[in-house]
Write a protein that holds these residues in place. Sequence first.
Motif, PDB file in Angstrom:
ATOM      1  N   ILE A   1       0.798  -1.229  -0.087  1.00 19.53           N
ATOM      2  CA  ILE A   1      -0.135   0.005   0.141  1.00 19.53           C
ATOM      3  C   ILE A   1       0.842   1.349   0.034  1.00 19.53           C
ATOM      4  CG2 ILE A   1      -1.970   1.306   1.070  1.00 19.53           C
ATOM      5  CD1 ILE A   1      -2.447  -1.473   2.693  1.00 19.53           C
ATOM      6  N   CYS A   2       1.974   1.216   0.646  1.00 17.45           N
ATOM      7  CA  CYS A   2       2.686   2.409   0.979  1.00 17.45           C
ATOM      8  C   CYS A   2       3.701   2.158  -0.349  1.00 17.45           C
ATOM      9  CB  CYS A   2       3.576   2.481   2.167  1.00 17.45           C
ATOM     10  SG  CYS A   2       2.775   2.511   3.743  1.00 17.45           S
ATOM     11  N   LYS A   3       4.138   3.609  -0.979  1.00 19.82           N
ATOM     12  CA  LYS A   3       4.807   3.992  -2.029  1.00 19.82           C
ATOM     13  C   LYS A   3       6.315   4.026  -1.646  1.00 19.82           C
ATOM     14  CE  LYS A   3       1.107   5.508  -4.750  1.00 19.82           C
ATOM     15  NZ  LYS A   3       0.576   6.747  -5.547  1.00 19.82           N
ATOM     16  N   TYR A   4       6.733   4.881  -0.333  1.00 22.00           N
ATOM     17  CA  TYR A   4       7.849   5.247  -0.272  1.00 22.00           C
ATOM     18  C   TYR A   4       8.328   4.721   1.089  1.00 22.00           C
ATOM     19  CZ  TYR A   4       6.354   8.504  -3.897  1.00 22.00           C
ATOM     20  OH  TYR A   4       5.734   9.025  -4.671  1.00 22.00           O
ATOM     21  N   ALA A   5       9.798   4.534   1.284  1.00 21.59           N
ATOM     22  CA  ALA A   5      10.441   4.235   2.544  1.00 21.59           C
ATOM     23  C   ALA A   5      11.592   5.103   2.902  1.00 21.59           C
ATOM     24  CB  ALA A   5      11.053   2.703   2.461  1.00 21.59           C
ATOM     25  N   LEU A   6      11.592   5.791   4.004  1.00 22.07           N
ATOM     26  CA  LEU A   6      12.805   6.503   4.391  1.00 22.07           C
ATOM     27  C   LEU A   6      13.872   5.924   5.153  1.00 22.07           C
ATOM     28  CD1 LEU A   6      13.677   9.568   4.966  1.00 22.07           C
ATOM     29  CD2 LEU A   6      12.724   9.609   7.332  1.00 22.07           C
ATOM     30  N   LEU A   7      14.954   5.972   4.598  1.00 19.19           N
ATOM     31  CA  LEU A   7      16.088   5.085   4.836  1.00 19.19           C
ATOM     32  C   LEU A   7      16.604   5.676   6.275  1.00 19.19           C
ATOM     33  CD1 LEU A   7      18.155   4.490   1.695  1.00 19.19           C
ATOM     34  CD2 LEU A   7      16.987   2.779   3.240  1.00 19.19           C
ATOM     35  N   ASN A   8      16.394   6.946   6.769  1.00 15.38           N
ATOM     36  CA  ASN A   8      17.111   7.429   7.884  1.00 15.38           C
ATOM     37  C   ASN A   8      16.021   6.746   9.147  1.00 15.38           C
ATOM     38  OD1 ASN A   8      16.883   9.611   5.826  1.00 15.38           O
ATOM     39  ND2 ASN A   8      18.637  10.332   7.264  1.00 15.38           N
ATOM     40  N   ASN A   9      16.842   5.898  10.016  1.00 19.65           N
ATOM     41  CA  ASN A   9      16.132   5.347  10.945  1.00 19.65           C
ATOM     42  C   ASN A   9      16.109   5.957  12.337  1.00 19.65           C
ATOM     43  OD1 ASN A   9      18.738   4.026  10.970  1.00 19.65           O
ATOM     44  ND2 ASN A   9      18.040   2.725  12.436  1.00 19.65           N
ATOM     45  N   VAL A  10      14.940   6.016  13.127  1.00 22.42           N
ATOM     46  CA  VAL A  10      15.291   6.925  14.247  1.00 22.42           C
ATOM     47  C   VAL A  10      15.804   6.060  15.571  1.00 22.42           C
ATOM     48  CG1 VAL A  10      13.667   7.584  16.009  1.00 22.42           C
ATOM     49  CG2 VAL A  10      12.944   7.708  13.744  1.00 22.42           C
ATOM     50  N   THR A  11      15.748   4.789  15.412  1.00 23.61           N
ATOM     51  CA  THR A  11      16.509   3.874  16.455  1.00 23.61           C
ATOM     52  C   THR A  11      16.648   2.349  15.390  1.00 23.61           C
ATOM     53  OG1 THR A  11      16.801   3.073  18.729  1.00 23.61           O
ATOM     54  CG2 THR A  11      14.532   2.828  17.582  1.00 23.61           C
ATOM     55  N   GLY A  12      17.673   1.544  16.366  1.00 21.00           N
ATOM     56  CA  GLY A  12      18.146   0.501  15.416  1.00 21.00           C
ATOM     57  C   GLY A  12      17.439  -0.963  16.050  1.00 21.00           C
ATOM     58  N   ALA A  13      16.529  -0.746  16.994  1.00 22.93           N
ATOM     59  CA  ALA A  13      15.900  -1.914  17.525  1.00 22.93           C
ATOM     60  C   ALA A  13      14.869  -1.581  18.288  1.00 22.93           C
ATOM     61  CB  ALA A  13      16.640  -2.788  18.285  1.00 22.93           C
ATOM     62  N   TRP A  14      13.634  -2.107  18.069  1.00 22.17           N
ATOM     63  CA  TRP A  14      12.371  -2.273  19.027  1.00 22.17           C
ATOM     64  C   TRP A  14      12.801  -3.192  20.285  1.00 22.17           C
ATOM     65  CZ3 TRP A  14       8.312  -5.841  20.599  1.00 22.17           C
ATOM     66  CH2 TRP A  14       7.093  -5.206  20.888  1.00 22.17           C
ATOM     67  N   CYS A  15      12.474  -2.635  21.427  1.00 21.26           N
ATOM     68  CA  CYS A  15      12.563  -3.039  22.650  1.00 21.26           C
ATOM     69  C   CYS A  15      11.474  -3.870  23.142  1.00 21.26           C
ATOM     70  CB  CYS A  15      13.182  -2.259  23.779  1.00 21.26           C
ATOM     71  SG  CYS A  15      13.387  -3.055  25.406  1.00 21.26           S
ATOM     72  N   GLY A  16      11.354  -5.121  22.950  1.00 22.13           N
ATOM     73  CA  GLY A  16      10.028  -5.854  23.472  1.00 22.13           C
ATOM     74  C   GLY A  16      10.132  -6.819  24.525  1.00 22.13           C
ATOM     75  N   SER A  17       9.100  -7.213  25.267  1.00 19.47           N
ATOM     76  CA  SER A  17       9.269  -7.982  26.736  1.00 19.47           C
ATOM     77  C   SER A  17       8.380  -8.949  26.778  1.00 19.47           C
ATOM     78  CB  SER A  17       9.422  -7.105  27.944  1.00 19.47           C
ATOM     79  OG  SER A  17      10.536  -6.394  28.186  1.00 19.47           O
ATOM     80  N   TYR A  18       8.422 -10.090  27.716  1.00 14.59           N
ATOM     81  CA  TYR A  18       7.533 -10.904  27.978  1.00 14.59           C
ATOM     82  C   TYR A  18       7.263 -10.776  29.401  1.00 14.59           C
ATOM     83  CZ  TYR A  18       8.628 -13.969  23.961  1.00 14.59           C
ATOM     84  OH  TYR A  18       8.639 -14.340  22.495  1.00 14.59           O
ATOM     85  N   PHE A  19       5.983 -10.737  29.629  1.00 12.74           N
ATOM     86  CA  PHE A  19       5.351 -10.673  31.027  1.00 12.74           C
ATOM     87  C   PHE A  19       4.386 -11.935  31.236  1.00 12.74           C
ATOM     88  CE2 PHE A  19       6.056  -6.703  28.914  1.00 12.74           C
ATOM     89  CZ  PHE A  19       6.543  -6.062  29.907  1.00 12.74           C
ATOM     90  N   ALA A  20       4.434 -11.880  32.710  1.00 16.72           N
ATOM     91  CA  ALA A  20       3.363 -13.067  33.244  1.00 16.72           C
ATOM     92  C   ALA A  20       2.631 -12.547  34.311  1.00 16.72           C
ATOM     93  CB  ALA A  20       4.130 -14.332  33.408  1.00 16.72           C
TER      94      ALA A  20
END
Length: 346
Positions: free
Chosen positions: A228-247
């Motif tokens: 659907i998107c046409k364009y992608a910006l190569l400049n990235n705001v950060t290098g990795a998403w930080c996700g966790s597991y919780f119980a």
Amino acid sequence: MTSRRKFLTTATIGGAAALAAPSVVKAQAPIKWRLQTYSGAPLGAHVIKPQIEAFNKAANGEMEIELFYADQLVPTGELFRALQNGTLDAVQSDDATMASPADISDFGGYFPFSSRYSLDLPVLFNRYGLNEIWQEAYDDIEGVEWLGAGAWDPLHIFTTEKKIESLDDMRGLRVFGVPTAGRFLSRYGMIPVTVPWEDVEVALQTGELDGVAWCGFTEAYEVGWADICKYALLNNVTGAWCGSYFANSDSWAKVPPHLQELFKMSMDQSHYYRQVWYWGGEADLRVNGDKLELSTIPAEEWETVVGDAAGFWDELASRNERSARVIEIFKKYRDTMQKAGVPYRY
């Protein structure tokens, strides 16, 4: 043989019955968990489904986890509350997206320029002290156990109609994204919009959204947003998403130690799977992907964004003592990587 016949003929009824019908140990019913992830089914097929399938198999009937995708049982913004009250037994998400009340929740998801590569994140947690800080933060909250964090993909901006080639091009764009990064990007006129994950595709098609600032190239292609998107910006705001597991604390306490350890091992396997899937996918799709036109904000202009992030860091550090410690670690790590040079930083 004479002694055996004598024993059998003179044994009491109870003794004979016991000998004839050995006891049978009944297996206990398996522990049942309901786990909901932040991700929709197409993405979940990579970021969690292989792990849950492997865990259920290795648990050998002692435990069974039923997996639910984004918003299937509860809205993503209510994940923490549902986990705390026992509606869910476990959650995979970042702290910010699930509306965690922890005082370090802003660092979950995408925290601007806190990492350059996906490997930075597990190093920050395992060698620089973030594990201990996250554990402290969740020890202060009743009903929820933090089990560990891992890295996902870098943050890029994908747009439907407008190519971004300068900071001014961001102005007025309505973009679906992760809370902390969205708040940072809003200073350049970008408008963060929250919709259920499953509605993002339609919102892009109808023009309700102008783009996404939620993921990297691998996800954009995997979930169909690149169609659907046409364009992608190569400049990235950060290098990795930080996700966790919780119980849920009560649910976790009912799991015997060997299955707790098995679940944590399956988490590590999942982290490794994602490291490889994302790292390889990002490079391949930037070079060989044919669905997105790439654009870049000039380096000298982008440096102003990097500079603005320093102020954003200090703003977060002023909120509470734990956040200040996190920022101190980020700064120490950044300085170490810069001094180390190639291949850590170029």
